[in-house]
Design an enzyme around this catalytic site. Structure first.
Site, PDB file in Angstrom:
ATOM      1  N   HIS A 135      46.278  22.468  96.670  1.00 48.00           N
ATOM      2  CA  HIS A 135      46.633  23.322  97.864  1.00 48.00           C
ATOM      3  C   HIS A 135      47.274  22.411  98.800  1.00 48.00           C
ATOM      4  CE1 HIS A 135      44.278  26.871  96.680  1.00 48.00           C
ATOM      5  NE2 HIS A 135      43.540  26.143  95.962  1.00 48.00           N
ATOM      6  N   ASP A 157      41.339  30.372  85.354  1.00 46.07           N
ATOM      7  CA  ASP A 157      41.756  30.696  83.994  1.00 46.07           C
ATOM      8  C   ASP A 157      40.343  30.977  83.179  1.00 46.07           C
ATOM      9  OD1 ASP A 157      44.868  30.551  83.345  1.00 46.07           O
ATOM     10  OD2 ASP A 157      44.434  28.743  84.609  1.00 46.07           O
ATOM     11  N   HIS A 175      33.136  19.685  87.046  1.00 43.07           N
ATOM     12  CA  HIS A 175      34.454  19.640  87.561  1.00 43.07           C
ATOM     13  C   HIS A 175      34.524  18.099  88.206  1.00 43.07           C
ATOM     14  CE1 HIS A 175      38.044  20.782  89.319  1.00 43.07           C
ATOM     15  NE2 HIS A 175      37.791  22.179  89.053  1.00 43.07           N
TER      16      HIS A 175
END
Length: 422
Positions: A17, A347, A104
């Site tokens: 980002h 996704d 993650h």
């Protein structure tokens, strides 16, 4: 580190980002015709928002050449490439202030650096792969024009839905799968939104991906890649064997969990009498140059860490995307327990978008190895001719050193000094 390659060296930058992502590429040969359109093709295949089975993030990933070309030709100087991040929603990641997302990179990045990007996956995000894909597209163009190299990847499985790799127990790999590797094209791969070139299997993959998305879950899968017309003799034993560098490249892609080449793990269950690749007389598929070929290719085009002129094929496993919107009982950074339901756009399955990433990373490996091999052979060709070597040390009728033939671009191999010539 954020750099890959020795002579064709790529340095990527950017977080998920931040204002932009991109790369600097050093070692691009001068004189290659190159425009932004040449690079955009693969970036458009990688970009988010392609279909309803990918992330809804809307990014067109338009590439901007910053340096290293003039009048559509490479100068041999570093090439700078930039892609703007436009559809940013950092507020979607507020929950990560309290929770490291399960499986993650939030926790490990914070543990390593003591600080991390405040939103998204930072450098662990798939946005980082934009620089790789852009650089790999340039490598692909050079390899295609200079050697006729073709690199095609496709989705082989999603969850438990898979192409048949072998029909019989006594088959190392099945004929249908091997024929697919020999003949598949990118146009055929892109006909299906799953990028699985088998229509019936693709339909089943769509079904399971949509089902996972509907229940806020995710699925993993595998991607197969084939490199055709690869020059003979690439690879740098002992530690930079061609398959080792390919594995390094592939396992550096986000979400990868496995790599196998040629017959892979299945081949380990067969005896050598069934698994060996006997040699036969033959020629190179593009240049027509005389060389030995193999009757089978369970080696996957690499023997002793060096390319043998056959198709190089390998398979990569991708885990299910870690960010899901289901509630998960987990711990906060302070150790207290809680429930996390991640927001954001992600996704449900990464493998359809991973196909161009795999192709371009393969191109980076082959490009770097080509430059290394040509540097060695060009240096050797400048030495005085050798006249005293026994037959066991040279290929009959071949020179002691032979440059990597650029076949398609130059028409014939560089002339080298012959054994015994003066």
């Amino acid at each position: 580190m954020s750099s890959f390659g020795a002579l064709f060296r790529v340095h990527t930058y950017g977080e998920s980002h931040c204002k932009s992502v991109g790369c600097i590429i050093d070692g691009v040969p001068p004189g290659l015709s190159l425009t932004e359109e040449d690079i955009q093709v693969q970036l458009s295949r990688r970009r988010p928002g392609q279909s309803d089975i990918t992330t809804a993030r809307s990014e067109f990933d338009q590439v901007h050449l910053q340096s290293g070309t003039e009048h559509g030709v490479t100068l041999g100087t570093p090439i700078g490439l930039l892609v703007q991040n436009k559809d940013q929603r950092p507020h979607d990641y507020a929950e990560t202030d309290l929770y490291p997302r399960p499986s993650h990179a939030d926790y490990t990045y914070l543990a390593k650096y003591g600080v991390k990007a405040s939103s998204g996956g930072g450098r662990a995000s798939a946005r980082e792969t934009i620089g790789r894909v852009a650089a790999g597209a340039i490598a692909e163009k050079y390899l295609k024009e200079a050697f006729g190299v073709e690199i095609v990847a496709f989705v082989g499985s999603v969850g438990k839905v898979a192409l048949p790799y072998a029909h019989e127990e006594d088959e190392v790999l099945g004929k249908e799968y091997l024929d697919l590797i020999k003949t598949i094209t990118r146009a055929e791969v892109d006909k299906e939104i799953t990028r699985c070139p088998h229509k019936e299997t693709s339909a089943k993959m769509e079904e399971v991906i949509r089902a996972a998305k509907a229940r806020d879950d995710s699925l993993g899968g595998t991607v197969t890649c084939v490199i055709r017309h690869c020059p003979l003799g690439l690879g740098e034993p002992a530690f930079d064997k061609l398959e080792a560098v390919l594995a390094h490249a592939m396992l550096s892609i986000p979400s990868t969990k496995g790599f196998e080449i040629g017959s892979g793990f299945r081949g380990s269950t067969f005896p050598g009498s069934q698994h060996n690749d006997p040699f036969v007389d033959g020629t190179h598929g593009v240049t027509g140059e005389k060389q030995l070929r193999t009757t089978t290719n369970w080696s996957g085009g690499i023997q002793g860490g060096i390319s043998n002129g056959e198709d190089i094929y390998f398979r990569i496993a991708f885990k299910p995307p870690a960010t899901i919107s289901q509630e998960q009982a987990t711990a906060r950074y302070d150790g207290s327990t809680g429930v996390l339901a991640a927001k954001g756009r992600h996704d449900p399955c990464v493998v359809p978008r991973a196909v161009p990433i795999v192709e371009t990373m393969a191109a980076l490996v082959i490009m770097d190895m080509v430059l290394q091999q040509n540097a060695r052979r060009t240096a050797a060709s400048l030495l005085p001719p050798l006249t005293h070597l026994p037959p066991s040390m040279v290929i009959p009728g071949k020179s002691t050193v032979q440059a990597v033939s650029s076949g398609k671009a130059q028409g014939e191999a560089v002339q080298d000094q012959k054994v015994g010539e003066e």
